[in-house]
Design an enzyme around this catalytic site. Sequence first.
Site, PDB file in Angstrom:
ATOM      1  N   GLU A  49      -2.661  -3.459 -75.925  1.00 30.33           N
ATOM      2  CA  GLU A  49      -4.305  -3.826 -75.178  1.00 30.33           C
ATOM      3  C   GLU A  49      -4.375  -5.496 -74.888  1.00 30.33           C
ATOM      4  O   GLU A  49      -3.067  -6.198 -75.277  1.00 30.33           O
ATOM      5  CB  GLU A  49      -4.956  -3.440 -76.921  1.00 30.33           C
ATOM      6  CG  GLU A  49      -4.974  -2.498 -77.571  1.00 30.33           C
ATOM      7  CD  GLU A  49      -5.621  -2.408 -78.815  1.00 30.33           C
ATOM      8  OE1 GLU A  49      -5.859  -3.923 -79.424  1.00 30.33           O
ATOM      9  OE2 GLU A  49      -6.171  -1.109 -79.675  1.00 30.33           O
ATOM     10  N   GLU A  60       0.673   6.767 -75.927  1.00 31.28           N
ATOM     11  CA  GLU A  60       1.798   8.102 -75.326  1.00 31.28           C
ATOM     12  C   GLU A  60       1.984   7.654 -73.439  1.00 31.28           C
ATOM     13  O   GLU A  60       2.794   8.006 -72.837  1.00 31.28           O
ATOM     14  CB  GLU A  60       0.904   9.587 -75.268  1.00 31.28           C
ATOM     15  CG  GLU A  60       0.806   9.789 -76.243  1.00 31.28           C
ATOM     16  CD  GLU A  60      -0.490   9.125 -77.658  1.00 31.28           C
ATOM     17  OE1 GLU A  60      -0.446   7.915 -76.797  1.00 31.28           O
ATOM     18  OE2 GLU A  60      -1.227  10.393 -78.111  1.00 31.28           O
ATOM     19  N   CYS A  91      -5.261  11.236 -77.729  1.00 32.91           N
ATOM     20  CA  CYS A  91      -6.927  11.129 -76.963  1.00 32.91           C
ATOM     21  C   CYS A  91      -6.212  12.065 -75.822  1.00 32.91           C
ATOM     22  O   CYS A  91      -6.097  12.509 -75.065  1.00 32.91           O
ATOM     23  CB  CYS A  91      -7.142  10.137 -76.580  1.00 32.91           C
ATOM     24  SG  CYS A  91      -6.062   9.149 -75.451  1.00 32.91           S
ATOM     25  N   CYS A  94      -5.088  11.412 -72.659  1.00 37.93           N
ATOM     26  CA  CYS A  94      -3.085  11.238 -72.996  1.00 37.93           C
ATOM     27  C   CYS A  94      -2.969  12.480 -72.780  1.00 37.93           C
ATOM     28  O   CYS A  94      -1.978  12.904 -72.297  1.00 37.93           O
ATOM     29  CB  CYS A  94      -3.048  10.531 -73.947  1.00 37.93           C
ATOM     30  SG  CYS A  94      -2.897   9.147 -73.993  1.00 37.93           S
TER      31      CYS A  94
HETATM   32  N1  THU Z   1      -4.710   5.075 -78.843  1.00 34.82           N
HETATM   33  C1  THU Z   1      -3.106   5.237 -78.633  1.00 34.82           C
HETATM   34  O1  THU Z   1      -2.705   4.941 -78.239  1.00 34.82           O
HETATM   35  N2  THU Z   1      -3.441   6.703 -78.420  1.00 34.82           N
HETATM   36  C2  THU Z   1      -4.238   7.551 -78.620  1.00 34.82           C
HETATM   37  O2  THU Z   1      -3.425   8.679 -78.370  1.00 34.82           O
HETATM   38  C3  THU Z   1      -5.615   7.600 -78.902  1.00 34.82           C
HETATM   39  C4  THU Z   1      -6.022   6.408 -78.636  1.00 34.82           C
HETATM   40  C5  THU Z   1      -4.375   4.108 -78.587  1.00 34.82           C
HETATM   41  C6  THU Z   1      -5.710   3.000 -77.585  1.00 34.82           C
HETATM   42  C7  THU Z   1      -6.174   1.241 -78.667  1.00 34.82           C
HETATM   43  O3  THU Z   1      -4.901   0.361 -78.415  1.00 34.82           O
HETATM   44  C8  THU Z   1      -5.612   2.076 -80.002  1.00 34.82           C
HETATM   45  O4  THU Z   1      -5.232   2.914 -80.132  1.00 34.82           O
HETATM   46  C9  THU Z   1      -7.226   2.635 -80.518  1.00 34.82           C
HETATM   47  O5  THU Z   1      -8.248   3.548 -79.485  1.00 34.82           O
END
Ligand code: THU
Length: 137
Positions: A49, A60, A91, A94
């Site tokens: 982040e 991912e 998500c 991804c």
């Molecule tokens: N996040 C992922 O790394 N992968 C996903 O498939 C869902 C969300 C992360 C993005 C963000 O840094 C945190 O999880 C909260 O959404």
Amino acid sequence: MSDPVPGSDPLAAAALAARAQAYAPYSRFLVGAAIEASDGRVFAGCNVEYASYPLSVCAERNAIAAAVVAGVRSFRVIAIATDTSPPSPPCGACRQALREFGRDLRIVLVNPRGERVETTLAAVLPHSFGPEHLTTT
Ligand code: THU
């Protein structure tokens, strides 16, 4: 995923290890991913982040990038580690990113307690759009 014994899956272990490296000071939602290539190699990623929030990248897609920079574009299975129960699915962004490299990917969702959910990209992203659709008639 040749070893069915709970907790002994190396790809799941790689995803959990990647999760431990996640840099998610804003959401505090740590995610790790490990994608297994068709040649057996494993590439890991964690979410990263940024203070400028929209720049953040999911685990991912960072795993995909690690594979692509190594010249790998063909995959069998991805393990995704979160600390939710049940383990969280990828998500939508991804799912689409994974679709770039094939329809037939298996997906294994895990958490540190040993919970495990198996699905497929086709199941979580039906009727998908991919590179082949860019061919015009
Ligand atoms: N996040 C992922 O790394 N992968 C996903 O498939 C869902 C969300 C992360 C993005 C963000 O840094 C945190 O999880 C909260 O959404």
